[in-house]
Design an enzyme around this catalytic site. Structure first.
Site, PDB file in Angstrom:
ATOM      1  N   SER A 135     -51.177 -27.975 -16.612  1.00  9.86           N
ATOM      2  CA  SER A 135     -51.971 -29.198 -16.660  1.00  9.86           C
ATOM      3  C   SER A 135     -52.524 -29.328 -18.061  1.00  9.86           C
ATOM      4  O   SER A 135     -52.571 -28.347 -18.806  1.00  9.86           O
ATOM      5  CB  SER A 135     -53.124 -29.094 -15.652  1.00  9.86           C
ATOM      6  OG  SER A 135     -54.105 -30.085 -15.868  1.00  9.86           O
ATOM      7  N   TYR A 148     -60.168 -24.378 -11.294  1.00  9.23           N
ATOM      8  CA  TYR A 148     -58.809 -24.897 -11.455  1.00  9.23           C
ATOM      9  C   TYR A 148     -58.270 -24.576 -12.845  1.00  9.23           C
ATOM     10  O   TYR A 148     -57.159 -24.056 -12.995  1.00  9.23           O
ATOM     11  CB  TYR A 148     -58.815 -26.410 -11.216  1.00  9.23           C
ATOM     12  CG  TYR A 148     -57.469 -27.068 -11.443  1.00  9.23           C
ATOM     13  CD1 TYR A 148     -56.511 -27.080 -10.444  1.00  9.23           C
ATOM     14  CD2 TYR A 148     -57.166 -27.677 -12.663  1.00  9.23           C
ATOM     15  CE1 TYR A 148     -55.267 -27.675 -10.657  1.00  9.23           C
ATOM     16  CE2 TYR A 148     -55.934 -28.266 -12.884  1.00  9.23           C
ATOM     17  CZ  TYR A 148     -54.984 -28.271 -11.871  1.00  9.23           C
ATOM     18  OH  TYR A 148     -53.760 -28.845 -12.089  1.00  9.23           O
TER      19      TYR A 148
END
Length: 281
Positions: A135, A148
């Site tokens: 990401s 995360y």
């Protein structure tokens, strides 16, 4: 020769888009997912190209058996795509050890196990590619997504070292860093496992409420992302990291600029910590 792909999290989002793009290119895809019924339509439409494989990437013993089975049935694994994942929003103080460990199992230990299992097959052939879906949050973090981003940071660190280790064996590593894409991620990310603390309402609250509100409106097109990944893999000299989306390109550029500015601001102090050899003679 048509390539053989193993794609995790293939039932939706990027995994589904990558599977469809690989099939359109004439390749064979072993599409792994916890719920393979979501792949029934692809298997029916392309029975000679798509194999649905039930797989929980956090089942380490199952991962080894699955990879060995793919290599046995198809003769090789050309490209492994570690894509399975989910979002989580919450302040660091709100996140429990169990929640953090579960997410790390999914985003780090699972991909690490899949990578270890696939590498012997690739090394024997002297070729292959490992694609790690991280990401833009694998480069920087912000309030509400510490857990995360920690898992994505870990995978990026492992993968950067891996790339140097396997290059002499003809194996490539591609770290993919998407921004906001219409994958359904925001729906999952809106689930906060632990109760919220009032102390973080001003910093984490907007993230928690903003993600689901933007679900389905993200600028990124998963099909175009899949096409970009295939293009990078086919390049003579592919990048190590491939950000995807205008938002990712802008945010990563800004992060790099701010990091450089901060280092320059503190460079004198940073460089003052070595032994002074002039005083050691």
């Amino acid at each position: 020769m048509n390539r053989v792909w193993l794609v995790t999290g293939a039932s939706s989002g990027f995994g589904r888009a990558i599977t469809e793009a690989a099939v359109a290119a004439g390749d064979i895809v072993v599409a792994a997912a916890r719920r393979t019924t979501l792949l029934d339509d692809l298997v029916a439409a392309h029975p000679d190209q798509v194999e649905a494989l039930p797989l929980d990437v956090t089942d380490i013993a199952g991962v080894q058996a699955a990879v060995d089975g793919v290599a046995a049935r198809h003769g090789r694994i050309d490209i492994l795509v570690n894509n399975a994942g989910r979002g989580m929003v919450g302040a660091v103080e709100e996140t429990t050890d169990a929640e953090l460990r579960d997410l790390m199992d999914l985003h780090f230990f699972g991909p690490a196990a899949l990578t270890r299992a696939a590498l012997p097959h690739m090394r024997r052939r002297g070729s292959g590619a490992i694609v790690q879906l991280t990401s833009m949050g694998g480069r920087f973090a912000f309030a509400g997504v510490g857990a995360y981003c920690a898992t994505k940071f870990a995978l990026e660190g492992l993968s950067e070292a891996l790339a140097a280790e396997v290059a002499p064996h003809g194996i490539r590593v591609l770290i993919v860093e998407p921004g906001a894409f219409r994958t359904g991620f925001a729906d999952a990310a809106a689930l906060r496992p632990s109760p919220a603390l009032d102390a973080y309402q001003d910093t984490v609250g907007p993230v928690l409420s903003g993600l689901p509100g933007g679900s389905g409106q993200e600028p990124g097109d998963p099909a175009r992302a899949a096409a970009a990944i295939l293009a990078a893999l086919d390049a003579d000299e592919p990048p190590l990291r491939l950000p995807l989306g205008n938002d990712a390109a802008d945010a990563i550029t800004d992060h790099l600029d701010r990091a450089r500015t901060e280092l320059r601001s503190w460079e004198t102090l940073v460089r003052s910590t070595d032994f002074d050899d002039r005083h050691l003679s």
